[in-house]
Design a protein around this motif. Structure first.
Motif, PDB file in Angstrom:
ATOM      1  N   SER A 133       0.853  -1.178   0.000  1.00  0.00           N
ATOM      2  CA  SER A 133       0.000   0.000   0.000  1.00  0.00           C
ATOM      3  C   SER A 133       0.896   1.237   0.000  1.00  0.00           C
ATOM      4  N   TRP A 134       0.293   2.404   0.150  1.00  0.00           N
ATOM      5  CA  TRP A 134       1.077   3.655   0.135  1.00  0.00           C
ATOM      6  C   TRP A 134       2.039   3.677   1.320  1.00  0.00           C
ATOM      7  N   PHE A 135       3.229   4.244   1.093  1.00  0.00           N
ATOM      8  CA  PHE A 135       4.285   4.233   2.100  1.00  0.00           C
ATOM      9  C   PHE A 135       4.006   5.248   3.215  1.00  0.00           C
ATOM     10  N   MET A 136       4.226   4.841   4.448  1.00  0.00           N
ATOM     11  CA  MET A 136       4.190   5.797   5.557  1.00  0.00           C
ATOM     12  C   MET A 136       5.260   6.868   5.374  1.00  0.00           C
ATOM     13  N   GLN A 137       6.386   6.494   4.772  1.00  0.00           N
ATOM     14  CA  GLN A 137       7.494   7.445   4.582  1.00  0.00           C
ATOM     15  C   GLN A 137       7.161   8.559   3.600  1.00  0.00           C
ATOM     16  N   ASN A 138       6.038   8.452   2.889  1.00  0.00           N
ATOM     17  CA  ASN A 138       5.616   9.564   2.027  1.00  0.00           C
ATOM     18  C   ASN A 138       5.419  10.848   2.824  1.00  0.00           C
ATOM     19  N   PHE A 139       5.193  10.705   4.133  1.00  0.00           N
ATOM     20  CA  PHE A 139       4.925  11.875   4.971  1.00  0.00           C
ATOM     21  C   PHE A 139       6.111  12.266   5.844  1.00  0.00           C
ATOM     22  N   THR A 140       7.198  11.478   5.776  1.00  0.00           N
ATOM     23  CA  THR A 140       8.344  11.755   6.649  1.00  0.00           C
ATOM     24  C   THR A 140       9.675  11.799   5.914  1.00  0.00           C
ATOM     25  N   ARG A 163      -9.780   5.660   2.926  1.00  0.00           N
ATOM     26  CA  ARG A 163      -8.786   5.148   3.879  1.00  0.00           C
ATOM     27  C   ARG A 163      -7.822   4.201   3.175  1.00  0.00           C
ATOM     28  N   ILE A 164      -6.592   4.160   3.712  1.00  0.00           N
ATOM     29  CA  ILE A 164      -5.501   3.380   3.139  1.00  0.00           C
ATOM     30  C   ILE A 164      -4.791   2.630   4.264  1.00  0.00           C
ATOM     31  N   GLY A 165      -4.377   1.413   3.986  1.00  0.00           N
ATOM     32  CA  GLY A 165      -3.577   0.654   4.958  1.00  0.00           C
ATOM     33  C   GLY A 165      -2.104   0.992   4.814  1.00  0.00           C
ATOM     34  N   PHE A 166      -1.739   2.249   5.055  1.00  0.00           N
ATOM     35  CA  PHE A 166      -0.354   2.708   4.878  1.00  0.00           C
ATOM     36  C   PHE A 166       0.630   1.728   5.517  1.00  0.00           C
ATOM     37  N   VAL A 167       1.781   1.516   4.831  1.00  0.00           N
ATOM     38  CA  VAL A 167       2.742   0.508   5.278  1.00  0.00           C
ATOM     39  C   VAL A 167       4.121   1.140   5.458  1.00  0.00           C
ATOM     40  N   ASP A 168       4.836   0.653   6.452  1.00  0.00           N
ATOM     41  CA  ASP A 168       6.197   1.112   6.745  1.00  0.00           C
ATOM     42  C   ASP A 168       7.173   0.514   5.732  1.00  0.00           C
ATOM     43  N   ALA A 169       8.039   1.335   5.156  1.00  0.00           N
ATOM     44  CA  ALA A 169       9.037   0.834   4.207  1.00  0.00           C
ATOM     45  C   ALA A 169       9.962  -0.189   4.854  1.00  0.00           C
ATOM     46  N   ASP A 170      10.210  -0.089   6.157  1.00  0.00           N
ATOM     47  CA  ASP A 170      11.015  -1.102   6.843  1.00  0.00           C
ATOM     48  C   ASP A 170      10.335  -2.472   6.787  1.00  0.00           C
ATOM     49  N   PRO A 195      -1.106  -2.019  10.065  1.00  0.00           N
ATOM     50  CA  PRO A 195      -2.109  -2.687  10.892  1.00  0.00           C
ATOM     51  C   PRO A 195      -3.500  -2.068  10.853  1.00  0.00           C
ATOM     52  N   GLU A 196      -3.617  -0.843  10.295  1.00  0.00           N
ATOM     53  CA  GLU A 196      -4.929  -0.202  10.254  1.00  0.00           C
ATOM     54  C   GLU A 196      -5.027   0.698   9.033  1.00  0.00           C
ATOM     55  N   ALA A 197      -6.260   0.898   8.584  1.00  0.00           N
ATOM     56  CA  ALA A 197      -6.509   1.784   7.452  1.00  0.00           C
ATOM     57  C   ALA A 197      -6.833   3.182   7.984  1.00  0.00           C
ATOM     58  N   LEU A 198      -6.164   4.184   7.425  1.00  0.00           N
ATOM     59  CA  LEU A 198      -6.292   5.563   7.887  1.00  0.00           C
ATOM     60  C   LEU A 198      -6.640   6.481   6.718  1.00  0.00           C
TER      61      LEU A 198
END
Length: 283
Positions: A133-140, A163-170, A195-198
């Protein structure tokens, strides 16, 4: 498959490639880190690689028996360069390939979906397609959203309340290492989420709390987003990204999977935890 030889990591300075190369090297695997500038990666052999320059391909593939494939950025038809490279890789002795795709792109779909289909047809003996899914790192990290947040405290999407189940690149890299080195390749696609869709408003609220300053999600229409993206990207690719946001608004990415936990043996990281980790590290 026999014990791993050399793994060629294409895009080794990128968000998932750098993490995958580092994890492989730390585990004692031989890694060739490929990027356009042959930038050094700790524990790996750096090599110059350009999808559009075939003269860089042979040296990158030398003695490699597996590949981590990050498609060329911004290309609406990556299969045009990736499929000939995969043919060459197979002839050079590569037996396993792990492709970075997207949860929004099905097998046989647009862009990298054609490469996904070729792998299933037997382009190489063993394979996996990671569909995060979309990367959490897109915002950091270094994504335009993160740049916009740092500059103005806002970021823009056409995703509405979707909502999206954003995922950590790690977590993506952890799954990639398993797919590259486990005795048996998955030989399927793996949809990776957190773990959750936001919603993007949820993301803004978490960033506001963690960063200690207001962060706002500005809503655009798909047409407005397409027009903004066209200033920096090919028109066809800008339209594809805008259509992805439209699909998000309609609920296409409102899901979570257990894939990270199932493959790695641990649960995926949450967005609040990643924001704390990465924004605190940047301070």
């Amino acid at each position: 498959m026999t014990a791993p030889g050399t793994t060629l990591v294409i895009g080794a300075t990128g968000t998932t490639g750098s993490r995958t190369a580092a994890r492989l090297a730390a585990a004692g695997h031989r890694v060739r880190a490929a990027s356009r500038r042959a930038a050094p990666v700790p524990g790996a052999e750096a090599v110059r690689f350009d999808w559009y320059d075939e003269t860089t391909h042979a040296a990158a593939l030398e003695d490699a028996d597996r590949l981590y494939l990050v498609p060329p950025v911004g290309d609406p038809d990556p299969a045009a360069v990736m499929l000939p490279f995969l043919e060459r890789a197979r002839a050079a002795g590569v037996r396993r390939a792990v492709l970075l795709s997207s949860s929004a792109v099905p097998e046989g779909g647009p862009a990298v979906g054609a490469v996904h289909a070729a792998l299933r047809r037997g382009m190489v003996e063993e394979w996996a397609v990671l569909r995060p899914s979309w990367f959490m790192q897109n915002f950091t990290g270094s994504h335009p959203h993160a740049d916009s947040i740092r500059e103005s405290g806002t970021f823009m999407t056409a995703a509405g309340d979707g909502r999206i189940g954003f995922v950590d690149a790690d977590d993506i890299a952890a799954v990639a290492v398993h797919a590259l080195t486990d005795a048996h390749a998955p030989c399927t696609d793996l949809v990776l989420t957190g773990p959750e869709a936001l919603s993007h408003d949820d993301i803004a609220a978490v960033l506001t709390r963690v960063a200690g300053r207001p962060v706002r999600h500005r809503r655009l229409t798909p047409a407005q987003l397409r027009d903004r993206l066209t200033a920096a990207l090919p028109e066809e690719f800008a339209a594809l990204l805008a259509d992805m946001d439209r699909a998000i608004a309609d609920g296409a990415e409102d899901r979570t999977t257990d894939t990270v936990h199932r493959v790695t043996g641990r649960p995926p990281h949450s967005f609040p935890a990643v924001a704390e980790r990465e924004l605190r590290r940047a301070d």
